[in-house]
Design a protein around this motif. Structure first.
Motif, PDB file in Angstrom:
ATOM      1  N   GLY A 277       6.433  10.233   4.646  1.00  0.00           N
ATOM      2  CA  GLY A 277       5.788  11.000   5.708  1.00  0.00           C
ATOM      3  C   GLY A 277       4.274  10.921   5.662  1.00  0.00           C
ATOM      4  N   ILE A 278       3.686  11.100   4.484  1.00  0.00           N
ATOM      5  CA  ILE A 278       2.221  11.114   4.413  1.00  0.00           C
ATOM      6  C   ILE A 278       1.626   9.716   4.547  1.00  0.00           C
ATOM      7  N   PHE A 279       2.433   8.670   4.338  1.00  0.00           N
ATOM      8  CA  PHE A 279       1.908   7.312   4.502  1.00  0.00           C
ATOM      9  C   PHE A 279       2.028   6.839   5.951  1.00  0.00           C
ATOM     10  N   PHE A 280       3.201   6.978   6.543  1.00  0.00           N
ATOM     11  CA  PHE A 280       3.444   6.376   7.856  1.00  0.00           C
ATOM     12  C   PHE A 280       3.039   7.271   9.026  1.00  0.00           C
ATOM     13  N   LEU A 281       3.263   8.573   8.935  1.00  0.00           N
ATOM     14  CA  LEU A 281       3.016   9.425  10.105  1.00  0.00           C
ATOM     15  C   LEU A 281       1.550   9.435  10.544  1.00  0.00           C
ATOM     16  N   PRO A 282       0.567   9.583   9.624  1.00  0.00           N
ATOM     17  CA  PRO A 282      -0.831   9.536  10.090  1.00  0.00           C
ATOM     18  C   PRO A 282      -1.200   8.204  10.747  1.00  0.00           C
ATOM     19  N   LEU A 283      -0.728   7.088  10.175  1.00  0.00           N
ATOM     20  CA  LEU A 283      -1.018   5.784  10.777  1.00  0.00           C
ATOM     21  C   LEU A 283      -0.376   5.653  12.145  1.00  0.00           C
ATOM     22  N   LEU A 284       0.877   6.114  12.262  1.00  0.00           N
ATOM     23  CA  LEU A 284       1.581   6.025  13.533  1.00  0.00           C
ATOM     24  C   LEU A 284       0.923   6.895  14.592  1.00  0.00           C
ATOM     25  N   CYS A 285       0.582   8.138  14.222  1.00  0.00           N
ATOM     26  CA  CYS A 285      -0.056   9.053  15.173  1.00  0.00           C
ATOM     27  C   CYS A 285      -1.420   8.522  15.611  1.00  0.00           C
ATOM     28  N   THR A 286      -2.175   7.965  14.669  1.00  0.00           N
ATOM     29  CA  THR A 286      -3.487   7.409  15.006  1.00  0.00           C
ATOM     30  C   THR A 286      -3.352   6.234  15.960  1.00  0.00           C
ATOM     31  N   TYR A 287      -2.376   5.375  15.702  1.00  0.00           N
ATOM     32  CA  TYR A 287      -2.203   4.194  16.550  1.00  0.00           C
ATOM     33  C   TYR A 287      -1.773   4.594  17.956  1.00  0.00           C
ATOM     34  N   ILE A 288      -0.821   5.513  18.059  1.00  0.00           N
ATOM     35  CA  ILE A 288      -0.358   5.962  19.375  1.00  0.00           C
ATOM     36  C   ILE A 288      -1.485   6.656  20.130  1.00  0.00           C
ATOM     37  N   ALA A 289      -2.251   7.501  19.412  1.00  0.00           N
ATOM     38  CA  ALA A 289      -3.374   8.194  20.063  1.00  0.00           C
ATOM     39  C   ALA A 289      -4.425   7.210  20.545  1.00  0.00           C
ATOM     40  N   GLN A 290      -4.643   6.153  19.768  1.00  0.00           N
ATOM     41  CA  GLN A 290      -5.641   5.161  20.163  1.00  0.00           C
ATOM     42  C   GLN A 290      -5.198   4.404  21.421  1.00  0.00           C
ATOM     43  N   VAL A 291      -3.877   4.141  21.538  1.00  0.00           N
ATOM     44  CA  VAL A 291      -3.370   3.417  22.692  1.00  0.00           C
ATOM     45  C   VAL A 291      -3.315   4.304  23.931  1.00  0.00           C
ATOM     46  N   LEU A 292      -2.824   5.544  23.750  1.00  0.00           N
ATOM     47  CA  LEU A 292      -2.597   6.409  24.904  1.00  0.00           C
ATOM     48  C   LEU A 292      -3.817   7.236  25.299  1.00  0.00           C
ATOM     49  N   LEU A 293      -4.584   7.690  24.301  1.00  0.00           N
ATOM     50  CA  LEU A 293      -5.679   8.621  24.579  1.00  0.00           C
ATOM     51  C   LEU A 293      -7.048   7.976  24.536  1.00  0.00           C
ATOM     52  N   ALA A 294      -7.129   6.714  24.128  1.00  0.00           N
ATOM     53  CA  ALA A 294      -8.417   6.015  24.030  1.00  0.00           C
ATOM     54  C   ALA A 294      -9.417   6.825  23.208  1.00  0.00           C
ATOM     55  N   LEU A 295      -9.134   6.941  21.896  1.00  0.00           N
ATOM     56  CA  LEU A 295      -9.973   7.738  21.013  1.00  0.00           C
ATOM     57  C   LEU A 295     -11.421   7.257  21.033  1.00  0.00           C
ATOM     58  N   THR A 296     -12.334   8.192  20.889  1.00  0.00           N
ATOM     59  CA  THR A 296     -13.739   7.834  20.743  1.00  0.00           C
ATOM     60  C   THR A 296     -13.929   7.095  19.417  1.00  0.00           C
ATOM     61  N   PRO A 297     -14.975   6.280  19.290  1.00  0.00           N
ATOM     62  CA  PRO A 297     -15.181   5.540  18.026  1.00  0.00           C
ATOM     63  C   PRO A 297     -15.231   6.447  16.803  1.00  0.00           C
ATOM     64  N   ALA A 299     -13.850   9.442  16.405  1.00  0.00           N
ATOM     65  CA  ALA A 299     -12.515   9.994  16.145  1.00  0.00           C
ATOM     66  C   ALA A 299     -11.609   8.937  15.523  1.00  0.00           C
ATOM     67  N   ARG A 300     -11.738   7.693  15.991  1.00  0.00           N
ATOM     68  CA  ARG A 300     -10.917   6.620  15.440  1.00  0.00           C
ATOM     69  C   ARG A 300     -11.282   6.349  13.983  1.00  0.00           C
ATOM     70  N   VAL A 301     -12.572   6.325  13.676  1.00  0.00           N
ATOM     71  CA  VAL A 301     -13.012   6.059  12.309  1.00  0.00           C
ATOM     72  C   VAL A 301     -12.545   7.159  11.360  1.00  0.00           C
ATOM     73  N   ILE A 302     -12.723   8.418  11.760  1.00  0.00           N
ATOM     74  CA  ILE A 302     -12.305   9.524  10.900  1.00  0.00           C
ATOM     75  C   ILE A 302     -10.803   9.515  10.683  1.00  0.00           C
ATOM     76  N   SER A 303     -10.029   9.355  11.757  1.00  0.00           N
ATOM     77  CA  SER A 303      -8.570   9.420  11.646  1.00  0.00           C
ATOM     78  C   SER A 303      -8.018   8.265  10.817  1.00  0.00           C
ATOM     79  N   THR A 304      -8.516   7.053  11.042  1.00  0.00           N
ATOM     80  CA  THR A 304      -7.996   5.919  10.284  1.00  0.00           C
ATOM     81  C   THR A 304      -8.449   5.955   8.828  1.00  0.00           C
ATOM     82  N   SER A 305      -9.672   6.381   8.575  1.00  0.00           N
ATOM     83  CA  SER A 305     -10.131   6.457   7.185  1.00  0.00           C
ATOM     84  C   SER A 305      -9.342   7.494   6.401  1.00  0.00           C
ATOM     85  N   LEU A 306      -9.021   8.615   7.029  1.00  0.00           N
ATOM     86  CA  LEU A 306      -8.186   9.620   6.365  1.00  0.00           C
ATOM     87  C   LEU A 306      -6.774   9.095   6.140  1.00  0.00           C
TER      88      LEU A 306
END
Length: 347
Positions: A277-297, A299-306
């Protein structure tokens, strides 16, 4: 899983369509120039984030806990022969990959904070890309191997020791290291064939594959394919395999007649499920949010680095708190240390 696959496919199709009009220009351009490689890259990912100094302090804490926690897990498994079993060979491999990824990722980020240096050499950047992706892929495949271990233990308990043993698990992990090293090395080699002539500024927090190949002037279709292939190989496929493994595990648990037996079998999977859960869910949520919500740079950097930094910190904590064998050994070593200190004082 189907939704994630479709989102990834649509994004790749949009990128290819957008660049089709320039493909002939890029092809003729790439034939007439030599490869351009900047001497340095400038990593700009964290420079625009407000109050970034607090985030760097947080990353230092994450780094300290990750290195100490995983080192303790490695030491305990190495010195205690009772833990020399297939399951703990997998845990050892995961802790090794956690330490590797943590050291490949966070020290370079901390260098920016301590020395105000966001520059990295071209060769250093390629090495950074290789090791970050290598250790992250090892983590992903190790979780699949641990799911395989739980599947055999619960669904085929009478054949477990015949199928899963120390030798077979060591061979599995050697194959994982060899396969992933080859794939990631191929991905990096596809970057070295590009002419980086648009800019040398990487809009990420490390030498990320996607932001770098988009700085090239020549054809990048093969790099886009590798990006798509990597997301399927290290994110979608492992999640599908783990989900199918646990579907079979839960079907096997239903056949157990007593609740005590079901809970006892399920308890052996808790630690692994938390790690998944802690490995895949953050990556999956970040990727989906980036595709659907067009994250700001930012927000993308913080979410992926975490998403990359937090799992190596939490993995040893989860195994220490949820594994009776490791807790017992830690208590035994602690009592032995206290006894030694008290004996020295009495002398």
């Amino acid at each position: 899983m189907f939704l994630f696959f479709m989102l990834t496919f649509l994004k790749l199709a949009q990128n290819i369509k957008r660049k089709t009009a320039m493909s002939s220009v890029n092809a003729s351009f790439s034939q007439n120039i030599s490869i351009v490689r900047p001497e340095y890259f400038f990593i700009s990912g964290l420079s625009g984030i407000p109050y970034s100094s607090y985030y760097y302090i947080f990353l230092f804490v994450v780094y300290f806990i990750s290195v100490i926690g995983n080192s303790v897990v490695l030491l305990i498994i190495a010195v205690d022969r009772s833990l020399h079993s297939p399951k703990y060979i997998g845990v050892f491999n995961l802790a090794l990959a956690d330490i590797g990824e943590t050291n490949a990722l966070i020290p370079n980020m901390m260098k920016t904070f301590l020395f105000n240096s966001q520059y990295i050499s071209y060769n250093g950047c390629m090495a950074n890309m290789f090791f970050v992706f290598l250790f992250n892929s090892i983590q992903s495949f190790t979780l699949v191997a641990l799911a395989y271990d739980r599947f055999i233990a619960i669904c085929l308990p009478l054949r477990y020791h015949a199928i899963v043993n120390n030798t077979s698990m060591i061979l599995i992990f050697l194959a994982i290291w060899a396969f992933n090293s080859s794939v990631v090395a191929s991905m990096v080699s596809m970057i070295t064939r590009l002419s980086i002539c648009k800019s040398n500024v990487i809009p990420s927090y490390f030498c990320d594959h996607g932001p770098i190949f988009r700085l090239a002037c020549n054809d990048i279709k093969i790099n886009e394919f590798f990006a798509f292939f990597i997301s399927i190989l290290y994110l979608t496929m492992p999640m599908v395999i783990i989900a199918l493994s646990y579907l079979n595990i839960f079907l096997a648990l239903i056949k157990i007649t007593t609740w005590e037996g079901r809970l006892k079998a399920l308890k052996t999977c808790v630690s692994h499920l938390l790690l998944v859960g802690i490995f895949f869910l953050p990556l999956l949520c970040t990727y989906i949010a980036q595709v659907l919500l067009a994250l700001t740079p930012n927000a993308r950097v913080i979410s992926t680095s975490l998403s990359y930094a937090i799992p190596p910190m939490l993995n040893p904590i989860i195994y220490v708190l949820n594994t009776a064998e490791i807790k017992y050994i830690i208590r035994k070593l602690f009592k032995r240390r206290l006894r030694s200190v008290s004996d020295n004082i009495s002398k």
